[in-house]
Design an enzyme around this catalytic site. Structure first.
Site, mmCIF file in Angstrom:
data_model
loop_
_atom_site.group_PDB
_atom_site.id
_atom_site.type_symbol
_atom_site.label_atom_id
_atom_site.label_comp_id
_atom_site.label_asym_id
_atom_site.label_seq_id
_atom_site.Cartn_x
_atom_site.Cartn_y
_atom_site.Cartn_z
ATOM 1 N N HIS A 143 -7.072 2.787 4.241
ATOM 2 C CA HIS A 143 -6.771 3.632 5.406
ATOM 3 C C HIS A 143 -8.024 3.845 6.277
ATOM 4 C CE1 HIS A 143 -3.026 4.756 3.351
ATOM 5 N NE2 HIS A 143 -2.647 5.397 4.432
ATOM 6 N N GLU A 197 -2.432 8.849 8.239
ATOM 7 C CA GLU A 197 -0.991 8.527 8.284
ATOM 8 C C GLU A 197 -0.357 9.114 9.552
ATOM 9 O OE1 GLU A 197 1.569 6.944 6.164
ATOM 10 O OE2 GLU A 197 -0.245 5.867 5.595
ATOM 11 N N CYS A 240 -4.492 -1.804 -1.564
ATOM 12 C CA CYS A 240 -4.774 -0.392 -1.800
ATOM 13 C C CYS A 240 -5.788 -0.298 -2.938
ATOM 14 C CB CYS A 240 -3.474 0.308 -2.186
ATOM 15 S SG CYS A 240 -3.691 2.002 -2.719
ATOM 16 N N CYS A 286 -11.071 2.591 0.800
ATOM 17 C CA CYS A 286 -9.658 2.965 0.908
ATOM 18 C C CYS A 286 -9.200 2.236 2.153
ATOM 19 C CB CYS A 286 -9.504 4.472 1.075
ATOM 20 S SG CYS A 286 -7.829 4.963 1.561
ATOM 21 N N ASP A 321 0.876 -1.188 0.000
ATOM 22 C CA ASP A 321 0.000 0.000 0.000
ATOM 23 C C ASP A 321 0.907 1.230 0.000
ATOM 24 O OD1 ASP A 321 -2.430 1.569 0.345
ATOM 25 O OD2 ASP A 321 -1.854 1.858 2.429
ATOM 26 N N SER A 322 0.292 2.392 -0.105
ATOM 27 C CA SER A 322 1.066 3.638 -0.076
ATOM 28 C C SER A 322 1.560 3.972 1.330
ATOM 29 C CB SER A 322 0.186 4.786 -0.567
ATOM 30 O OG SER A 322 -0.933 4.909 0.281
HETATM 31 N N1 DGL Z 1 -4.849 3.088 1.110
HETATM 32 C C1 DGL Z 1 -5.056 3.514 -0.199
HETATM 33 C C2 DGL Z 1 -6.361 3.015 -0.789
HETATM 34 O O1 DGL Z 1 -6.834 1.973 -0.405
HETATM 35 C C3 DGL Z 1 -4.667 4.848 -0.716
HETATM 36 C C4 DGL Z 1 -4.349 6.019 0.106
HETATM 37 C C5 DGL Z 1 -3.566 7.032 -0.711
HETATM 38 O O2 DGL Z 1 -2.340 6.828 -0.816
HETATM 39 O O3 DGL Z 1 -4.156 7.980 -1.239
HETATM 40 O O4 DGL Z 1 -6.928 3.603 -1.673
#
Ligand code: DGL
Length: 251
Positions: free
Chosen positions: A178, A146, A72, A176, A9-10
């Site tokens: 996150h 984050e 992600c 997402c 993931d990011s």
């Molecule tokens: N966690 C990521 C997702 O599921 C992306 C968050 C990001 O880097 O913008 O979309």
């Protein structure tokens, strides 16, 4: 390092998927890659995120991953064609999450909170043609998450604002990875709505293609970051997670 499940993931979002996989596949080695250097993905262009995603996949493949989970939604939305042609070597989160939502929703009125890029890709719409989908780009949640600002006043205000933009839904996709960290905050404003996360849905999908190893009592968990190591170590502690090794890598 070979014979492991690669998850990426990011940033810390994919750890919500990692945790579900870790529980379901107790004997598997797992390498988690946080591409923090490029976080956030959701406000970048489709071609930029696709390029980054393909690089990360090549990196995990060269390291010896037996299967790669794109934990992600944003990255997944840019490489649907690659996922579909990978013979389940690469597994994305969108299809399992969308189908789980469709399955669970009674009214077939479904909300989607995702990054701006995921919403703009309209990939969820393609899997949810049998439902009415209310999509809302919420990229402004990502960097606060984050930083660990799950319960801040600012976060609550942002959530309220986005909730006002979705219709009368019985199901909300946390599209997402996150967003499960702020699930309780969202639930407080939408008490009767069921939340669908990528972690459980993707793990169930993975179970269809990967038979869990029966014996490997010394399984190892690795955390790799492309960004600042100290920041990652703090995030891992904040989330109460433990890894056998945490290190910075150049990709
Ligand atoms: N966690 C990521 C997702 O599921 C992306 C968050 C990001 O880097 O913008 O979309």
């Amino acid at each position: 390092m070979t014979d492991f499940i690669g998850v990426f993931d990011s940033g810390i979002g994919g750890l919500t998927v990692f945790s579900a996989i870790k529980e379901a596949f107790k004997n598997e080695n797992i390498v988690y890659l946080a591409d923090t250097k490029n976080c956030p993905y959701g406000v970048k262009s489709m071609s930029e995120v696709r390029e980054i995603t393909l690089k990360n996949i090549s990196y995990l493949k060269a390291l010896g991953a037996k299967v790669i989970i794109i934990a992600c939604n944003t990255a997944t939305s840019t490489i649907i064609d690659v996922i579909e042609n990978s013979n389940n070597y690469i597994i994305g989160v969108i299809q399992p999450t969308a189908l789980e939502a469709l399955n669970q929703s009674k009214t077939k009125k479904i909300g989607l909170f995702a990054t701006n890029l995921t919403v703009a890709s309209h990939i969820y719409d393609q899997y949810l043609q049998k439902a009415t989908l209310y999509s809302e780009g919420c990229s402004d949640f990502v960097m606060l998450i984050e930083k660990g600002e799950f319960h801040s006043k600012r976060m609550k205000e942002l959530i309220k604002n986005h909730v006002n933009h979705i219709g009368e839904v019985d199901t909300l996709i946390l599209g997402c990875t996150h967003f499960p960290y702020i699930k309780d905050e969202i639930q407080e404003i939408l008490p009767g709505v069921q939340m669908i996360e990528s972690g459980k849905a993707t793990t169930n999908y993975l179970k269809r293609y990967l038979t869990p190893l029966e014996k490997n009592t010394k399984r190892k968990l690795f955390f790799l970051t492309t960004g600042d190591l100290t920041t990652s170590q703090k995030q891992i502690t904040m989330l109460n997670l433990t890894f056998d090794e945490v290190k910075k890598v150049e990709i």
